[in-house]
Design a protein around this motif. Structure first.
Motif, short mmCIF file in Angstrom:
data_model
loop_
_atom_site.label_atom_id
_atom_site.label_comp_id
_atom_site.label_asym_id
_atom_site.label_seq_id
_atom_site.Cartn_x
_atom_site.Cartn_y
_atom_site.Cartn_z
N UNK A 121 37.73 39.90 33.29
CA UNK A 121 39.09 39.56 33.72
C UNK A 121 39.18 39.35 35.23
N UNK A 122 40.03 38.38 35.59
CA UNK A 122 40.24 38.06 37.01
C UNK A 122 41.61 38.52 37.46
N UNK A 123 41.65 39.09 38.69
CA UNK A 123 42.92 39.49 39.29
C UNK A 123 42.98 38.91 40.70
N UNK A 124 44.00 38.13 40.93
CA UNK A 124 44.16 37.47 42.23
C UNK A 124 45.06 38.31 43.12
N UNK A 125 44.55 38.63 44.31
CA UNK A 125 45.28 39.42 45.29
C UNK A 125 45.69 38.51 46.44
N UNK A 126 46.98 38.48 46.74
CA UNK A 126 47.50 37.71 47.86
C UNK A 126 48.06 38.69 48.89
N UNK A 127 47.53 38.65 50.10
CA UNK A 127 47.97 39.54 51.18
C UNK A 127 49.11 38.86 51.93
N UNK A 128 50.18 39.62 52.17
CA UNK A 128 51.38 39.07 52.78
C UNK A 128 51.59 39.60 54.19
N UNK A 129 52.15 38.75 55.03
CA UNK A 129 52.66 39.15 56.33
C UNK A 129 54.16 38.89 56.29
N UNK A 130 54.95 39.94 56.21
CA UNK A 130 56.36 39.77 55.87
C UNK A 130 56.42 39.33 54.42
N UNK A 131 56.99 38.19 54.16
CA UNK A 131 56.97 37.61 52.82
C UNK A 131 56.13 36.33 52.78
N UNK A 132 55.34 36.12 53.83
CA UNK A 132 54.52 34.91 53.93
C UNK A 132 53.10 35.19 53.45
N UNK A 133 52.61 34.49 52.43
CA UNK A 133 51.23 34.68 51.98
C UNK A 133 50.24 34.25 53.07
N UNK A 134 49.25 35.11 53.33
CA UNK A 134 48.27 34.84 54.37
C UNK A 134 46.85 34.70 53.84
#
Length: 216
Positions: free
Chosen positions: A88-101
């Motif tokens: 299984x794959x899990x995608x992690x998106x790191x945010x600065x405020x609400x902006x994906x970085x």
């Protein structure tokens, strides 16, 4: 004459300091620490909607997820396991405020151990090198504890996390490569020291020559 010599000495000292700084022997002032990420979004198998973790509400969980990807360097493997071995794959998106970085794909159940894939295309349009990395053995348990529907992994250290085994290829553990890297680093350090000595010697020789001319 004394004033002239003093000015020459000051100029040489400034030049030597600048040379040492350019060679990396003098460390500049440390930059101000970057603020911690505001949160992370996790999507993947078993999650009907994104798992949204924010630092002001779930600080421990955000730090735990960031710890799974903050050690990745520039050097990565260009090819990863076969698709059937990833799990299984899990995608992690790191945010600065609400902006994906930043974005990372985590495979906690990959055969041979957890894997991390870093895409070249990042949410903030930043250029990076795509590649595969071995993940931390704690990846599965970390994802589970923050809310990802994974089975509990009791043998995180002894049995591994990726598919029940931790099998590291022989080319991943290469003492000869480590020795070569250490020797290369030592050679670079010696060359830097030689460059500094030559610079200082040249400066002193120039001062001595100037003083001799002035005293004639």
């Amino acid at each position: 004459m004394v004033r002239t010599v003093r000015r020459v000495l000051a100029a040489v000292a400034a030049a030597l300091a600048a040379g040492a700084l350019s060679l990396g022997l003098v460390s500049p002032a440390k930059a101000a620490p970057k603020p911690p990420p505001a949160g992370v979004d996790i999507t993947g198998e078993g999650l009907d909607e994104p798992l949204r973790l924010r630092a002001n509400v779930h600080p421990a969980e955000v730090v735990a997820i960031i710890d799974q990807v903050n050690f990745l360097g520039r050097t990565a493997q260009t090819t990863g396991p076969r698709k059937t071995d990833l799990g299984p794959k899990y995608t992690v998106v790191v945010l600065s405020g609400e902006t994906p970085k930043q974005r990372y794909d985590l495979y906690p159940k990959a055969i041979g151990g957890p894997r991390v894939y870093r895409p070249a295309k990042q949410p903030d349009s930043r250029k990076t090198t795509a590649g595969w990395f071995f993940g931390r053995l704690s990846m599965s348990e970390t994802l589970r504890t923050v809310g990802v529907p994974l089975e509990r992994q009791l043998d995180t250290v002894s049995g591994g996390v990726g598919g029940g085994q931790r099998v590291i290829p022989e080319d991943a553990i290469n003492p000869a490569r480590d020795i070569d890297e250490a020797l290369a680093e030592l050679q670079r350090l010696l060359l830097l020291n030689v460059a500094v000595v030559v610079t200082i010697t040249s400066g002193l020789a120039g001062i001595a020559l100037l003083i001799r001319r002035r005293t004639r």
